[in-house]
Design a protein around this motif. Structure first.
Motif, PDB file in Angstrom:
ATOM      1  N   ARG A  42       0.856  -1.187   0.000  1.00 52.27           N
ATOM      2  CA  ARG A  42       0.000   0.000   0.000  1.00 52.27           C
ATOM      3  C   ARG A  42       0.889   1.234   0.000  1.00 52.27           C
ATOM      4  O   ARG A  42       1.813   1.327   0.813  1.00 52.27           O
ATOM      5  N   VAL A  43       0.661   2.165  -0.895  1.00 54.80           N
ATOM      6  CA  VAL A  43       1.428   3.402  -0.924  1.00 54.80           C
ATOM      7  C   VAL A  43       0.540   4.551  -0.478  1.00 54.80           C
ATOM      8  O   VAL A  43      -0.645   4.620  -0.837  1.00 54.80           O
ATOM      9  N   LEU A  44       1.095   5.460   0.332  1.00 57.59           N
ATOM     10  CA  LEU A  44       0.354   6.593   0.856  1.00 57.59           C
ATOM     11  C   LEU A  44       1.153   7.872   0.656  1.00 57.59           C
ATOM     12  O   LEU A  44       2.357   7.919   0.937  1.00 57.59           O
ATOM     13  N   ASP A  45       0.471   8.913   0.180  1.00 61.68           N
ATOM     14  CA  ASP A  45       1.085  10.222   0.041  1.00 61.68           C
ATOM     15  C   ASP A  45       1.018  10.922   1.394  1.00 61.68           C
ATOM     16  O   ASP A  45      -0.046  11.347   1.840  1.00 61.68           O
ATOM     17  N   ILE A  46       2.179  11.023   2.044  1.00 58.77           N
ATOM     18  CA  ILE A  46       2.254  11.736   3.319  1.00 58.77           C
ATOM     19  C   ILE A  46       2.693  13.180   3.097  1.00 58.77           C
ATOM     20  O   ILE A  46       2.166  14.105   3.718  1.00 58.77           O
TER      21      ILE A  46
END
Length: 340
Positions: free
Chosen positions: A103-107
């Motif tokens: 899972r990739v998340l834009d922080i």
């Protein structure tokens, strides 16, 4: 801020050691596998440990103001988010081989990432972090917000069934941030912790040393964890720290990846002492600051493949080793049963 960190089960650990000594092999013949088998037994409170069937990698993506130290421009971070979503990244390929989810998340990506799924943007803190050699990485309060976001993300994965968490990272300039955090926390000079990152030459490394040295001088003697994350870290580092802490709070093993998660772990341990009991080091990075971080944490890497990609790619390679460690407890015969 205080956390209740459960203790791994010492009774299960002792029982695992007893069973390992009784297996059809010489004492200690399976070396590190035996240590890992006992560690997992303590974490799960059972002998053998449960199967590691639901492994989850979360990639925290964000840009850093010191991206000029890298061999690549910061625009690569946003482009790589789309590569993760397409399942074409290094960690995506390697995770697929072991059945792990990514899972990739834009922080803190310095881009609006138009058209990506809303859930990728759900935990965004800001667009990029400050250039730590001349300014704080984060505005007041953002480190805590990012930390709490990381905790919430860990809860989401655990509530969905995760039995092993892996923090990944994507962000041009993140090895400089990691070096600064480790140097500040452990009292080390920049030249000892700065490596070649994405593959810069020695002249580039010296420029990076100068940037980290300037950052350390600007931050001074700051040590309080959230102040440190604000001055020298990033939203991604703070979110990773929260992710690591919450895994420990929930009693779910966390497999650290490389230099970035190692730096976040050094800070996270100060926030939640004892959380490190729930962490393993998946692999040894080529970055020198990781070696200092792992020594401070008392962790020994499982693998040493000379990897420096990040993304969680090194840690996923250690998953088969953990499964092998469990298998020897679950499936090997006992010396006592020979001839019966």
């Amino acid at each position: 801020m205080t956390f209740t960190i459960p203790l791994p089960d010492e009774t299960a650990y002792a029982a695992a050691r007893t069973r390992l000594d009784g297996l059809v092999k010489p004492l200690g013949a399976l070396g590190r596998l035996e240590d890992l088998a006992a560690w997992l037994s303590a974490a799960h409170g059972s002998v053998p440990p449960r199967e590691l069937t639901d492994v989850r990698v979360v990639v925290f993506a964000g840009d850093h103001g010191v991206s000029g130290c890298s061999a690549y421009p910061r625009e690569v971070t946003a482009a790589m988010v789309r590569v993760f979503l397409a399942g074409k990244s290094g960690v995506s390929v390697l995770a697929g081989l072991v059945g792990a989810q990514v899972r990739v998340l834009d922080i803190a990506v310095d881009d609006d990432l138009e058209g990506v799924p809303a859930e990728v943007l759900a935990h965004k803190i800001r667009r990029g972090s400050g250039s730590i050699d001349v300014e704080d990485a984060l505005a007041p309060g953002e480190a805590l917000r990012a930390f709490e976001a990381g905790r919430a993300i860990a809860d989401e994965e655990i509530d969905a069934g995760a039995d092993l968490l892996i923090p990944g990272d994507m962000g041009i300039g993140n090895t400089a941030v990691a070096a600064a955090l480790v140097a500040a926390r452990l009292g080390l000079p920049a030249d000892e912790v700065v490596g070649t990152g994405t593959g810069i030459d020695e002249a580039g490394r010296q420029r990076k040393v100068a940037v980290v040295s300037a950052a350390l001088a600007r931050a001074g003697a700051v040590q309080e964890p959230f102040a440190l994350l604000t001055a020298l870290g990033s939203a991604c580092a703070a979110a990773t720290a929260g992710f690591l802490v919450q895994g420990a709070v929930r009693g779910v093993p966390v497999l650290l990846d490389g230099v970035f998660s190692g730096a976040a772990a050094v800070v996270a341990r100060e926030i939640a002492p004892g959380a490190e009991r729930w962490w393993l080091a998946g692999h040894r990075s080529t970055e020198p600051s990781q070696a200092f971080a792992l020594k401070a944490l008392g962790l020994e890497p499982i693998l040493d493949f000379g990897l420096r990609l990040g993304e969680g790619s090194g840690a996923v390679q250690a998953v088969p080793t953990l499964r092998a460690a469990r298998a020897i407890l679950a499936d090997m015969g006992l010396l006592a049963d020979l001839g019966s």
